[in-house]
Motif scaffolding. Structure first.
Motif, PDB file in Angstrom:
ATOM      1  N   ARG A  11      11.885  -5.595  -8.994  1.00 31.93           N
ATOM      2  CA  ARG A  11      12.141  -6.528 -10.089  1.00 31.93           C
ATOM      3  C   ARG A  11      11.054  -6.419 -11.166  1.00 31.93           C
ATOM      4  NH1 ARG A  11      17.019  -7.645 -10.571  1.00 31.93           N
ATOM      5  NH2 ARG A  11      16.432  -9.378 -11.928  1.00 31.93           N
ATOM      6  N   ARG A  12       9.826  -6.192 -10.753  1.00 35.32           N
ATOM      7  CA  ARG A  12       8.756  -6.033 -11.745  1.00 35.32           C
ATOM      8  C   ARG A  12       8.946  -4.750 -12.552  1.00 35.32           C
ATOM      9  NH1 ARG A  12       2.685  -7.160 -10.653  1.00 35.32           N
ATOM     10  NH2 ARG A  12       2.883  -7.017 -12.929  1.00 35.32           N
ATOM     11  N   VAL A  13       9.408  -3.700 -11.907  1.00 35.09           N
ATOM     12  CA  VAL A  13       9.679  -2.459 -12.639  1.00 35.09           C
ATOM     13  C   VAL A  13      10.820  -2.675 -13.620  1.00 35.09           C
ATOM     14  CG1 VAL A  13      10.562  -0.107 -12.386  1.00 35.09           C
ATOM     15  CG2 VAL A  13       8.759  -0.932 -10.862  1.00 35.09           C
ATOM     16  N   ARG A  14      11.871  -3.344 -13.182  1.00 35.22           N
ATOM     17  CA  ARG A  14      13.037  -3.577 -14.044  1.00 35.22           C
ATOM     18  C   ARG A  14      12.695  -4.444 -15.250  1.00 35.22           C
ATOM     19  NH1 ARG A  14      18.455  -3.046 -12.640  1.00 35.22           N
ATOM     20  NH2 ARG A  14      18.907  -2.184 -10.573  1.00 35.22           N
ATOM     21  N   LEU A  15      12.020  -5.554 -14.993  1.00 32.03           N
ATOM     22  CA  LEU A  15      11.871  -6.575 -16.031  1.00 32.03           C
ATOM     23  C   LEU A  15      10.539  -6.515 -16.766  1.00 32.03           C
ATOM     24  CD1 LEU A  15      13.405  -9.652 -14.145  1.00 32.03           C
ATOM     25  CD2 LEU A  15      14.560  -7.894 -15.508  1.00 32.03           C
ATOM     26  N   ASP A  26       0.825  -1.205   0.000  1.00 33.60           N
ATOM     27  CA  ASP A  26       0.000   0.000   0.000  1.00 33.60           C
ATOM     28  C   ASP A  26       0.859   1.255   0.000  1.00 33.60           C
ATOM     29  OD1 ASP A  26      -2.374  -1.382  -0.052  1.00 33.60           O
ATOM     30  OD2 ASP A  26      -2.630  -1.387   2.128  1.00 33.60           O
ATOM     31  N   THR A  27       1.947   1.232   0.774  1.00 29.81           N
ATOM     32  CA  THR A  27       2.839   2.397   0.839  1.00 29.81           C
ATOM     33  C   THR A  27       3.495   2.666  -0.503  1.00 29.81           C
ATOM     34  OG1 THR A  27       3.283   1.936   3.181  1.00 29.81           O
ATOM     35  CG2 THR A  27       4.834   3.381   2.037  1.00 29.81           C
ATOM     36  N   ILE A  28       3.985   1.619  -1.142  1.00 25.83           N
ATOM     37  CA  ILE A  28       4.676   1.787  -2.423  1.00 25.83           C
ATOM     38  C   ILE A  28       3.723   2.268  -3.510  1.00 25.83           C
ATOM     39  CG2 ILE A  28       5.853   0.516  -4.267  1.00 25.83           C
ATOM     40  CD1 ILE A  28       7.145  -1.196  -2.141  1.00 25.83           C
ATOM     41  N   LEU A  29       2.513   1.773  -3.497  1.00 24.94           N
ATOM     42  CA  LEU A  29       1.538   2.125  -4.530  1.00 24.94           C
ATOM     43  C   LEU A  29       0.825   3.447  -4.261  1.00 24.94           C
ATOM     44  CD1 LEU A  29      -0.060  -1.388  -5.180  1.00 24.94           C
ATOM     45  CD2 LEU A  29       1.762  -0.245  -6.462  1.00 24.94           C
ATOM     46  N   GLY A  30       1.175   4.090  -3.155  1.00 23.86           N
ATOM     47  CA  GLY A  30       0.580   5.387  -2.858  1.00 23.86           C
ATOM     48  C   GLY A  30      -0.772   5.318  -2.192  1.00 23.86           C
ATOM     49  N   ASN A  31      -1.151   4.147  -1.681  1.00 29.26           N
ATOM     50  CA  ASN A  31      -2.409   4.012  -0.955  1.00 29.26           C
ATOM     51  C   ASN A  31      -2.173   4.237   0.535  1.00 29.26           C
ATOM     52  OD1 ASN A  31      -3.636   3.239  -3.402  1.00 29.26           O
ATOM     53  ND2 ASN A  31      -3.020   1.108  -3.071  1.00 29.26           N
ATOM     54  N   VAL A  32      -3.244   4.428   1.262  1.00 27.77           N
ATOM     55  CA  VAL A  32      -3.136   4.578   2.716  1.00 27.77           C
ATOM     56  C   VAL A  32      -3.013   3.180   3.328  1.00 27.77           C
ATOM     57  CG1 VAL A  32      -4.264   5.387   4.812  1.00 27.77           C
ATOM     58  CG2 VAL A  32      -4.505   6.688   2.685  1.00 27.77           C
ATOM     59  N   PRO A  33      -1.917   2.886   4.041  1.00 31.70           N
ATOM     60  CA  PRO A  33      -1.764   1.557   4.649  1.00 31.70           C
ATOM     61  C   PRO A  33      -2.913   1.264   5.609  1.00 31.70           C
ATOM     62  CG  PRO A  33       0.314   2.751   4.699  1.00 31.70           C
ATOM     63  CD  PRO A  33      -0.737   3.737   4.272  1.00 31.70           C
ATOM     64  N   ALA A  67      -0.396   3.886 -16.254  1.00 31.31           N
ATOM     65  CA  ALA A  67      -1.458   3.851 -17.264  1.00 31.31           C
ATOM     66  C   ALA A  67      -2.791   3.464 -16.645  1.00 31.31           C
ATOM     67  CB  ALA A  67      -1.082   2.864 -18.363  1.00 31.31           C
ATOM     68  N   ALA A  68      -2.765   2.483 -15.736  1.00 29.05           N
ATOM     69  CA  ALA A  68      -4.004   2.070 -15.076  1.00 29.05           C
ATOM     70  C   ALA A  68      -4.567   3.190 -14.221  1.00 29.05           C
ATOM     71  CB  ALA A  68      -3.742   0.825 -14.221  1.00 29.05           C
ATOM     72  N   ASP A  69      -3.656   3.945 -13.566  1.00 25.50           N
ATOM     73  CA  ASP A  69      -4.111   5.047 -12.717  1.00 25.50           C
ATOM     74  C   ASP A  69      -4.731   6.157 -13.559  1.00 25.50           C
ATOM     75  OD1 ASP A  69      -4.172   6.300 -10.010  1.00 25.50           O
ATOM     76  OD2 ASP A  69      -2.927   7.796 -11.016  1.00 25.50           O
ATOM     77  N   GLY A 116       8.326  -3.526 -16.614  1.00 25.36           N
ATOM     78  CA  GLY A 116       7.788  -2.187 -16.793  1.00 25.36           C
ATOM     79  C   GLY A 116       6.538  -1.941 -15.975  1.00 25.36           C
ATOM     80  N   TYR A 117       6.532  -2.439 -14.749  1.00 23.22           N
ATOM     81  CA  TYR A 117       5.327  -2.334 -13.926  1.00 23.22           C
ATOM     82  C   TYR A 117       4.958  -0.883 -13.627  1.00 23.22           C
ATOM     83  CZ  TYR A 117       2.160  -2.756  -9.952  1.00 23.22           C
ATOM     84  OH  TYR A 117       1.085  -2.632  -9.116  1.00 23.22           O
ATOM     85  N   ASP A 118       5.961   0.008 -13.529  1.00 21.27           N
ATOM     86  CA  ASP A 118       5.660   1.409 -13.225  1.00 21.27           C
ATOM     87  C   ASP A 118       4.818   2.037 -14.331  1.00 21.27           C
ATOM     88  OD1 ASP A 118       7.817   1.002 -14.893  1.00 21.27           O
ATOM     89  OD2 ASP A 118       8.839   2.853 -14.299  1.00 21.27           O
ATOM     90  N   ILE A 119       5.134   1.697 -15.587  1.00 14.05           N
ATOM     91  CA  ILE A 119       4.347   2.223 -16.717  1.00 14.05           C
ATOM     92  C   ILE A 119       2.933   1.642 -16.693  1.00 14.05           C
ATOM     93  CG2 ILE A 119       4.220   2.363 -19.230  1.00 14.05           C
ATOM     94  CD1 ILE A 119       7.276   2.135 -19.267  1.00 14.05           C
ATOM     95  N   GLU A 120       2.857   0.349 -16.405  1.00 19.41           N
ATOM     96  CA  GLU A 120       1.547  -0.305 -16.331  1.00 19.41           C
ATOM     97  C   GLU A 120       0.680   0.319 -15.235  1.00 19.41           C
ATOM     98  OE1 GLU A 120      -0.111  -4.627 -14.812  1.00 19.41           O
ATOM     99  OE2 GLU A 120       1.842  -4.529 -15.805  1.00 19.41           O
TER     100      GLU A 120
END
Length: 317
Positions: free
Chosen positions: A290-294, A90-97, A303-305, A296-300
């Protein structure tokens, strides 16, 4: 990643500790079982003249360590992993823990996470198990053919080297499968897919290095902090003469020996209680890294946001 895990700890540390005190007690109980029952039984025997009895006792001790103490520890570890992974995610994704959401994650995912952890520890210990089997076989050959048998000596040497190789196998397996529990939580997949995804995310790909080095570094760091906390507090009490005072004080009150033992275990409990959440938080951060590196999770995620919040958009980009 360690710095980010520490910052998350500074922000959410009390929530971590409040929600993981019970699983920490599970881990402490497993630690006590291994220390007080399993390890001493490996060096003691009820019949020093009967090799078959000694082998049976050794096999029983190893089985108790793997199938009683191990699952007890893994239950506490799985519980803490579910709680901390959800809070850090939640913290990493910008949500309230949300503590409530983390407790809900325990109910939803703990069985999967426990299965993944159990599979991981069994595969990681396979080198030790095979090496122990070779050492037992060497003892049997020595008893049947005598001390001068060369084959028995060779088997004993191979078994001893196998114990050393078992350490390397343990580190490699843990490094490859470390993300599997987090994947089981975040992606809601089963054992097979969690392990496959963990191996995939931990691989070296192009200019991106493997994530295994981070896991091995985390293992050594956690072990060092554990020894530092437990040994440091114990040594301080000994140097200050507190241990002698406590022995004299608790010897004169009801249940004094029980209370004294609980007090002696307090440093170990504090180490487990604080280190396990840090372990889970770091692996959750590594999962997203690892998901961001391999992948592109940040772009995904961005885009979803955008697609979710931009009500005026006519096309998804």
């Amino acid at each position: 990643m360690f710095d980010l895990a520490l910052r998350c700890y500074q922000r959410l540390g009390w929530t971590y500790l409040r929600l993981t005190i019970l699983p920490a007690l599970f881990c402490l109980a497993a630690y006590l079982f291994e220390r007080e029952i399993v390890l001493p039984s490996l060096f003691l025997t009820s019949n020093a003249s009967n090799l078959n009895v000694q082998i049976g006792e050794a096999v029983t001790s190893v089985a108790l360590g793997l199938f009683v103490g191990g699952p007890l520890f893994l239950m506490g570890l799985s519980w803490s992993t579910c709680v901390v992974a959800q809070l850090v995610s939640d913290t990493i994704l910008g949500n309230v823990p949300s503590p409530a959401a983390s407790v809900s994650t325990v109910r939803r995912a703990i069985s999967r996470v426990f299965g993944v952890n159990l599979y991981e520890i069994l595969i990681a210990c396979i080198g030790f198990i095979l090496a122990t089997g070779l050492l037992i076989l060497s003892g049997l050959l020595t008893r049947v053919t005598g001390n001068d048998n060369v084959i028995a000596g060779v088997v004993a040497i191979v078994g001893t080297l196998g114990e050393i190789a078992g350490v390397i196998v343990f580190l490699i397996v843990v490094a490859r499968y470390a993300l599997a529990p987090t994947i089981a939580i975040m992606e809601g997949v089963g054992l097979r897919e969690s392990v496959r995804r963990s191996v995939l995310l931990q691989k070296t790909l192009g200019f991106h290095p493997s994530g295994g080095g981070t896991v091995i570094g985390l293992m050594f760091l956690s072990s060092f902090v554990f020894l530092l906390v437990v040994g440091g507090i114990g040594s301080t009490l000994e140097l200050a003469g507190v241990s002698h005072f406590l022995n004299a004080f608790f010897s004169n009150i009801p249940f004094g020996s029980f209370l004294l033992e609980a007090l002696r275990l307090l440093p170990t409990f504090l180490a487990i209680w604080t280190i396990v959440p840090f372990w889970a938080a770091t692996l959750t951060i590594l999962y997203y890294e690892r998901r961001v590196r391999l992948e592109g999770y940040d772009i995904e995620a961005l885009a979803a946001d955008v697609w979710r919040t931009d009500l005026q958009a006519r096309f998804e980009l």
